[in-house]
Design a protein around this motif. Structure first.
Motif, mmCIF file in Angstrom:
data_model
loop_
_atom_site.group_PDB
_atom_site.id
_atom_site.type_symbol
_atom_site.label_atom_id
_atom_site.label_comp_id
_atom_site.label_asym_id
_atom_site.label_seq_id
_atom_site.Cartn_x
_atom_site.Cartn_y
_atom_site.Cartn_z
ATOM 1 N N ALA A 151 39.276 46.964 42.195
ATOM 2 C CA ALA A 151 38.606 45.660 42.186
ATOM 3 C C ALA A 151 37.820 45.510 40.890
ATOM 4 O O ALA A 151 37.023 46.383 40.534
ATOM 5 N N ALA A 153 35.512 42.637 38.487
ATOM 6 C CA ALA A 153 34.863 41.330 38.372
ATOM 7 C C ALA A 153 35.453 40.621 37.155
ATOM 8 O O ALA A 153 35.187 40.992 36.017
ATOM 9 N N LEU A 161 36.299 38.438 42.013
ATOM 10 C CA LEU A 161 37.044 39.692 41.977
ATOM 11 C C LEU A 161 38.549 39.521 41.826
ATOM 12 O O LEU A 161 39.174 38.657 42.456
#
Length: 392
Positions: A151, A153, A161
């Protein structure tokens, strides 16, 4: 051929060809040395595994080494390694895509019987010790042993995400990605992607650009990332540094990066069972347990009944101890201990793998179920079955 695993060993030299031949060659397996460099080739049932030995460790080619996962002991063993067996297969070959991967794993397992080491999945950056490799090759398939979900950002806001997989290349397919997720979406997205990756690993995934309808009434498409990312706004190009490989993007049927409705059924699976419901099931199951146990012990050899019990198991996601209720199929009942096979693995970790044999104190059983020919009986049907067989 693609290098999919690297076995990192404490020794800077390979076992002799005579030792390797003795380990691998059989009526069903053909063993031959590699020409021109240290290593060997094994062939069996239409699959070919090539192994080369080197004292040079693997290069991650720009990939972030922080993706590397494994126990602290495995990571330390990898750092100490002096020799490396690089194991190659042809991804996607054989009767179905998992076959060459498991041939490579069996090859690694055999090598680990000759020399101590840890196995690195070069496609998913996962480290496996010998116990992991034994479980992976013997227990039911669990995609979490083969892929890493990452994941990142990618943008600012409530849904920043970008979640994507690493590890699907060894099955002869692209990795998957999904954008615009929030923190609250992570568990649902993880379960969805694991299910989709499992289908693809077995060669049963949907075709790219084809709308897919789920059993819950949602629909989605998988689109090559070079097409899907055209509609992706506000994501800086440096986000994809170290992730230059091509992906399949999960999008809406209209090609939009909006998957909130798609993940709704998966979110519902993570809604905690109310404590009152758990306690009610525990009390009821303990009351029915003597009849349930007696009926299991009278089960006919060909009778199409499956007996299941649920009990709490401790797992450690992110190092924290968490109690998770898991179902197991009853195989044996020894006095006050239930011996069974886990129906599903733990949700958050692979500490308890699907298919693993476990033992549970019958006092810890907190739910019961019986299925007949694959259909789970409802509470009334199960109770009626148990009561009907009580002596009058």
């Amino acid at each position: 051929m693609k290098e999919v695993y690297a076995l990192a060993t404490e020794s800077s030299s390979s076992p002799s060809l005579a030792e390797l031949r003795h380990t691998f060659e059989s009526d069903d397996v053909r063993f031959s040395p590699r020409e021109g460099e240290a290593g060997f080739i094994v062939q069996a049932e239409g699959t070919r595994v090539e192994v080369r030995f080197s004292t040079q460790g693997p290069s991650f080619e720009g990939a972030d080494q922080r993706l590397l996962t494994g126990s602290e002991e495995a990571q330390q063993a990898f750092q100490r390694a002096k020799g490396f067996f690089y194991i190659s297969v042809e991804p996607g070959s054989g009767p179905q895509p998992t076959v060459p991967v498991f041939e490579a794993l069996w090859c690694a397992r055999s090598l680990m019987e000759l020399t101590q080491g840890v196995l690195l999945d070069l496609t998913s950056y996962k480290l496996h010790d010998v116990a992991d490799v034994v479980e992976i090759t013997e227990l039911d398939f669990d995609i979490r042993d083969h892929v890493n979900l990452h994941a990142v950002a990618a943008i600012e806001g409530d849904t920043p995400l970008w979640v994507h997989s690493h590890g699907m290349e060894k099955f002869g397919t692209r990795d998957l990605e999904i954008f615009h997720l929030g923190e609250e979406d992570l568990l649902a997205a993880e379960m969805f992607l694991h299910e989709l990756c499992t289908d693809m690993a077995f060669g049963q995934g949907p075709e790219p650009r084809k709308e897919v309808h789920t059993s819950e009434g949602q629909s989605f498409m998988m689109v090559p990332s070079e097409e899907a990312r055209i509609n992706l706004l506000g994501v800086p190009l440096e986000t994809f540094e170290g992730h230059e490989a091509l992906f399949l993007s999960v999008v809406s049927p209209l090609g939009r990066h909006n998957t909130a409705e798609l993940l709704r059924p998966y979110r519902e699976r993570f809604v905690p069972e109310p404590e009152e419901r758990t306690e009610s099931l525990r009390v009821e199951s303990q009351a029915l347990l003597p009849a349930f146990k007696a009926r299991f012990q009278r089960k006919g050899l060909m009778e199409p009944l499956t007996f299941l019990v649920r009990a709490p198991f401790e797992t450690h996601p992110e190092g924290q101890a968490v109690e998770e209720n898991l179902w197991l199929e009853v195989m044996l009942w020894e006095e006050g201990t239930v011996v069974g096979k886990l129906v599903d693995g733990a949700v958050h970790t692979t500490e308890w793998r699907k298919g693993a044999q476990v033992e549970v104190d019958e006092e810890h059983v907190n739910a019961l179920a019986i299925s007949r020919e694959g259909r789970t009986l409802d509470e009334e049907e199960m109770r009626a079955l148990l009561i009907a067989e009580r002596p009058m």
